[in-house]
Structure formats: C-alpha cells, structure tokens
Design a protein around this motif. Structure first.
Motif, short mmCIF file in Angstrom:
data_model
loop_
_atom_site.label_atom_id
_atom_site.label_comp_id
_atom_site.label_asym_id
_atom_site.label_seq_id
_atom_site.Cartn_x
_atom_site.Cartn_y
_atom_site.Cartn_z
N SER A 59 3.62 27.84 -5.57
CA SER A 59 3.85 27.79 -4.12
C SER A 59 5.01 28.69 -3.72
N LEU A 96 2.91 29.39 -0.33
CA LEU A 96 1.80 28.54 0.11
C LEU A 96 2.36 27.26 0.71
N GLY A 111 0.54 24.36 -0.63
CA GLY A 111 0.97 24.08 -2.00
C GLY A 111 2.24 23.24 -2.03
N TYR A 112 3.20 23.57 -1.12
CA TYR A 112 4.39 22.74 -1.01
C TYR A 112 4.03 21.30 -0.63
#
Length: 358
Positions: A86, A91, A94-95
């Motif tokens: 991430s 992203l 993603g976090y």
C-alpha cells in the motif's frame, strides 16, 4: 567356461553382520536425549514447581498468558506485505484493508484474554480407579460475568511428546459448567493429580491464551485385576475347625441346606438360585453357617504362585473382586498388613487400598 557348481561356491566369511547385532537407537530415544529436549523438560519441572498447590484456582492477569499462534504469525506477515504494497503503490483501499485486519486482530487478542480472565476453576475429589483405564477428573468452571465465555478447553499438561486430549466447554453468563479431563496413570498407587492446562483461542484463533494449574488432590489407582480371573484358593481351617473337611477351590464351602427365612443374603448360593430361576423354579439354598465357620478364605500374596510381584498383586485383586461378588467372607495377607476376614463394600475398599499401596 561352464558355470560353477554350488560346491565350488566360496564359503561365507565372518565379516557379514550377525543377526544378533545390537539394534540401533530408535528416533524416539534419540529425541529424548537431545539437549534441547532435556532443557525443555528441566525448565518445565522448574516452572511447575513454582505453581502453588490448590484445588481451586482463580484466573487473573498474573497467571494467564497469551502468545500468537501459527495463524497469528501468518496474519502478521500478511499485514506487513499489505502495508508495504500500500505504501509503494499509494493504495487507499490497501491501507483500509490493512488497518481493518490489524484492528480485528487486536480486538480478538483482547477478547481472547478476557475469555479466561476471571474464571474460577475447582477440582472435585477424584474417585479411585483401576490401572489400565482412563481416570476422569471433573473440573467445574464458574463465571460471574454477564456475558458467556466460549471455546474453553482443559487438558492434562503433556511433556511435549504426546498430544493433548482436550475437553471443550462453554461457560454461560453468571453460571457454571463441568468438564471431564481424562488421564491414564502409568502405575498403581497414590498419585498427585497432574498439572492441568486451560486454553482458549477464541474468537479468531490468532492468539493462544492459556494458564497452568497444579491441583493439590491425590488419586488412588488400584491394581489391574488379572483377566480371566483364576479360581479362588481353598479355605484354611479355622481355629475351631478340625482341618479334616475339604473346601472347594471356587469359594463354595461344603454343606448347603434349604433357604430359611432370615438367612443373610451372603449365605445364599446365587449360582444355584440363577439356575433355579432359569428352569422355572424358585428353590433357594444357603450355605451351612456351621460348616462355613470351620474354614476361612485367606488371600495371601505368597500363595499367588506367579513369578512377578505385580502379577501376584493383580491376581489378588481379581480374587478380592470375585470373593466380593460371591458374598464370601475373605481376609487379605500382605507383607506387613493383615486384614481379618469380612465382607461388604467397606472391606473390599480396604483390601483394594492395601493392594494399591503394597
């Protein structure tokens, strides 16, 4: 050239290995001699010696431990990979996924530790058992919390070489639950209840929460009776007997008569009663009390006629159970112990205790 005959074959040399050569050490023996295994066993004995002896234990923050499981370490590695990816690719989703999973793991750690913390464990007095069978310890779990506790397992703390036989239970809110913990003793005698372990991996299985418990109770293990049970030995002439009357080896004394009202039940010949009921008659016969007083049935360790001490104790155990089942007065003679002839459950228990501790 023609092939050589069997007579021309060279004689076998003595360099070949003999069938009586010493067997190599098995992997289990080598594993038991490994320095790491010895160090773990020594650390375990030192750690168990620090635990207090008590039949009631309250689990608090001081005696409840927590560590990640294999799945927990795998989740940590996955979170690390997600976090690096991430950051590298910027992203936002993603976090979000990384912190969502990490938060779930932290909440699961808190819930798992709270599942054991605050529980009261109580061990009921164990009953004597015979050697060869599993001894069951009944453990009661009490909780005063307003919510239920799930996925609590109890087992005997092993030595790292055998698997645990877990007993799972759920404790209701402000209630109690009981579990049976199995233990197979290795020898007869009086044994202290082994160290028990309480564990849970609720709710996600990513953290292992456990606690050790050393009960102070002891359990008596009777010798295993010989199977099949041999016939009872002949009775010995009593103090008032002349010694001229013989007795049968199966424990039935000579002289029977018709049953009379008021005869003790132990004098009834139950084998003949069962045969009479099978044939449709209700004729009962009793042993002659005067004839029975002439002989006494003594179960002597020296008369077991077996080579090993444990085998003789096993035979006497079978004789005690057989004589008690037939309702015959019997006595027990052991080195330094002599129990006068008697009958009943209390006498049987005294004989079995003497056999277990001899």
């Amino acid at each position: 050239m023609p092939p050589a005959s069997a007579a021309d074959a060279p004689a076998p040399t003595h360099a070949e290995p003999s069938v009586h050569a010493a067997r190599p050490a098995t992997p289990s023996r080598l594993a038991g001699l490994h320095p790491l295994t010895l160090a773990r066993a020594r650390f375990r004995r030192w750690w168990e010696a620090r635990l207090p002896l008590s039949d009631t234990l309250v689990l608090t923050q001081r005696n409840v431990y927590i560590l990640p499981t294999g799945a927990g370490w795998m989740l940590a590695c996955t979170l690390l990979v997600l976090l690096v990816a991430s950051i590298n690719f910027q992203l936002n989703l993603g976090y979000l996924l990384t912190f969502l999973l990490a938060g779930s793991a932290v909440v699961g750690m808190h819930l798992g530790h709270a599942t054991l913390r605050g529980i009261t464990l109580h061990l009921k007095a164990p009953e004597p058992h015979f050697l060869g069978g599993s001894t069951a310890f009944e453990v009661q779990l009490f909780s005063d919390r307003r919510t239920a506790r799930h996925g609590i397992a109890l087992s005997v703390h092993g030595d790292g070489q055998r698997t645990h036989d877990w007993a799972l239970t759920d404790v209701p809110a402000q209630g109690s639950a009981s579990v049976q913990v199995a233990f197979r003793p290795a020898r007869r005698g009086l044994h202290r209840v082994p160290t028990l372990v309480a564990e849970t991996r609720f709710p996600l299985g990513t953290f292992r929460v456990w606690s050790y418990w050393r009960p102070a109770a002891q359990v008596l293990v009777y010798p295993a009776p010989e199977v099949p049970a041999p016939p009872l030995p002949p009775g010995e002439p009593g103090a008032s007997g002349t010694g001229s009357t013989s007795t049968q080896g199966i424990g039935e004394f000579d002289g029977v008569r018709a049953y009379r009202r008021g005869d003790p039940l132990k004098l009834v010949v139950w084998k003949k009663a069962a045969k009479s009921l099978a044939t449709g008659t209700d004729d009962l016969v009793s042993r002659d009390a005067q004839q029975a007083q002439r002989h006494a049935l003594w179960l002597d360790l020296a008369h077991a006629a077996l080579p090993g001490h444990e085998a003789r104790v096993s035979r006497l155990t079978a004789w005690v159970l057989q004589a008690d089942r037939l309702g015959i007065d019997y006595g027990l003679r052991l080195p330094g112990v002599e129990l006068a002839p008697d009958t009943g459950a209390a006498h049987r228990q005294r004989c079995l205790e003497a056999l277990a501790l001899c």
